[in-house]
Design a protein around this motif. Structure first.
Motif, PDB file in Angstrom:
ATOM      1  N   ILE A 143      38.187  30.571 -32.059  1.00  0.00           N
ATOM      2  CA  ILE A 143      38.227  31.381 -30.840  1.00  0.00           C
ATOM      3  C   ILE A 143      39.690  31.547 -30.453  1.00  0.00           C
ATOM      4  N   GLU A 144      40.100  32.801 -30.257  1.00  0.00           N
ATOM      5  CA  GLU A 144      41.464  33.045 -29.794  1.00  0.00           C
ATOM      6  C   GLU A 144      41.545  32.675 -28.318  1.00  0.00           C
ATOM      7  N   VAL A 145      42.493  31.815 -27.989  1.00  0.00           N
ATOM      8  CA  VAL A 145      42.643  31.332 -26.616  1.00  0.00           C
ATOM      9  C   VAL A 145      43.632  32.194 -25.846  1.00  0.00           C
ATOM     10  N   THR A 146      44.755  32.520 -26.479  1.00  0.00           N
ATOM     11  CA  THR A 146      45.768  33.306 -25.774  1.00  0.00           C
ATOM     12  C   THR A 146      46.691  34.004 -26.753  1.00  0.00           C
ATOM     13  N   ARG A 147      47.360  35.018 -26.257  1.00  0.00           N
ATOM     14  CA  ARG A 147      48.425  35.725 -26.973  1.00  0.00           C
ATOM     15  C   ARG A 147      49.554  35.854 -25.968  1.00  0.00           C
ATOM     16  N   VAL A 148      50.741  35.396 -26.337  1.00  0.00           N
ATOM     17  CA  VAL A 148      51.865  35.430 -25.407  1.00  0.00           C
ATOM     18  C   VAL A 148      53.079  36.087 -26.057  1.00  0.00           C
ATOM     19  N   GLN A 149      53.917  36.640 -25.214  1.00  0.00           N
ATOM     20  CA  GLN A 149      55.153  37.280 -25.656  1.00  0.00           C
ATOM     21  C   GLN A 149      56.325  36.431 -25.193  1.00  0.00           C
ATOM     22  N   GLY A 150      57.127  35.943 -26.128  1.00  0.00           N
ATOM     23  CA  GLY A 150      58.296  35.151 -25.783  1.00  0.00           C
ATOM     24  C   GLY A 150      59.409  36.034 -25.252  1.00  0.00           C
ATOM     25  N   GLU A 151      60.367  35.410 -24.629  1.00  0.00           N
ATOM     26  CA  GLU A 151      61.523  36.149 -24.128  1.00  0.00           C
ATOM     27  C   GLU A 151      62.782  35.309 -24.329  1.00  0.00           C
ATOM     28  N   VAL A 152      63.900  35.974 -24.389  1.00  0.00           N
ATOM     29  CA  VAL A 152      65.167  35.292 -24.565  1.00  0.00           C
ATOM     30  C   VAL A 152      65.577  34.678 -23.227  1.00  0.00           C
ATOM     31  N   VAL A 153      65.924  33.409 -23.252  1.00  0.00           N
ATOM     32  CA  VAL A 153      66.381  32.715 -22.044  1.00  0.00           C
ATOM     33  C   VAL A 153      67.878  32.958 -21.913  1.00  0.00           C
ATOM     34  N   LYS A 154      68.281  33.623 -20.847  1.00  0.00           N
ATOM     35  CA  LYS A 154      69.681  34.023 -20.696  1.00  0.00           C
ATOM     36  C   LYS A 154      70.637  32.840 -20.566  1.00  0.00           C
ATOM     37  N   ILE A 185      41.474  27.917 -31.106  1.00  0.00           N
ATOM     38  CA  ILE A 185      40.836  26.614 -31.276  1.00  0.00           C
ATOM     39  C   ILE A 185      39.760  26.786 -32.335  1.00  0.00           C
ATOM     40  N   SER A 186      39.565  25.750 -33.127  1.00  0.00           N
ATOM     41  CA  SER A 186      38.599  25.846 -34.222  1.00  0.00           C
ATOM     42  C   SER A 186      38.036  24.474 -34.532  1.00  0.00           C
ATOM     43  N   GLY A 187      37.065  24.460 -35.391  1.00  0.00           N
ATOM     44  CA  GLY A 187      36.444  23.220 -35.814  1.00  0.00           C
ATOM     45  C   GLY A 187      35.664  23.442 -37.090  1.00  0.00           C
ATOM     46  N   PRO A 188      35.136  22.376 -37.652  1.00  0.00           N
ATOM     47  CA  PRO A 188      34.370  22.516 -38.893  1.00  0.00           C
ATOM     48  C   PRO A 188      33.089  23.308 -38.662  1.00  0.00           C
TER      49      PRO A 188
END
Length: 84
Positions: A39-50, A31-34
């Motif tokens: 600020i980093e809110v999250t880091r996620v790892q995607g996965e293949v949906v079977k 999230i950011s602004g002028p």
């Protein structure tokens, strides 16, 4: 926050969301602004949906047929998940 653009002190707020994608299915959100640091809110790892596309309703196939060039590429190299 001190805004260097106009050399004034401001009461800043965050009003922007940025989603960054990286190889291997990783996504980060900030999230950011002028005149305020992001600020980093999250880091996620995607996965293949079977179940595949459409939540398994199309037997693991895309509802629309692939272009011949696309189909040939996928048959030769597979789906390039690591290049995202």
């Amino acid at each position: 926050a001190f805004c260097a653009a106009d050399a004034k002190w401001i009461t800043g707020y965050r009003k922007g969301v940025t989603v960054g994608l990286a190889p291997g299915g990783i996504a980060k959100v900030w999230i950011s602004g002028p005149c305020v640091s992001p600020i980093e809110v999250t880091r996620v790892q995607g996965e293949v949906v079977k179940e595949g596309p459409s939540g398994g309703q199309t037997n693991g196939k895309y509802a629309l047929p692939l272009e011949p060039e696309t189909k040939a590429y996928i048959e030769k190299y597979g789906v390039p998940y690591g290049s995202w």
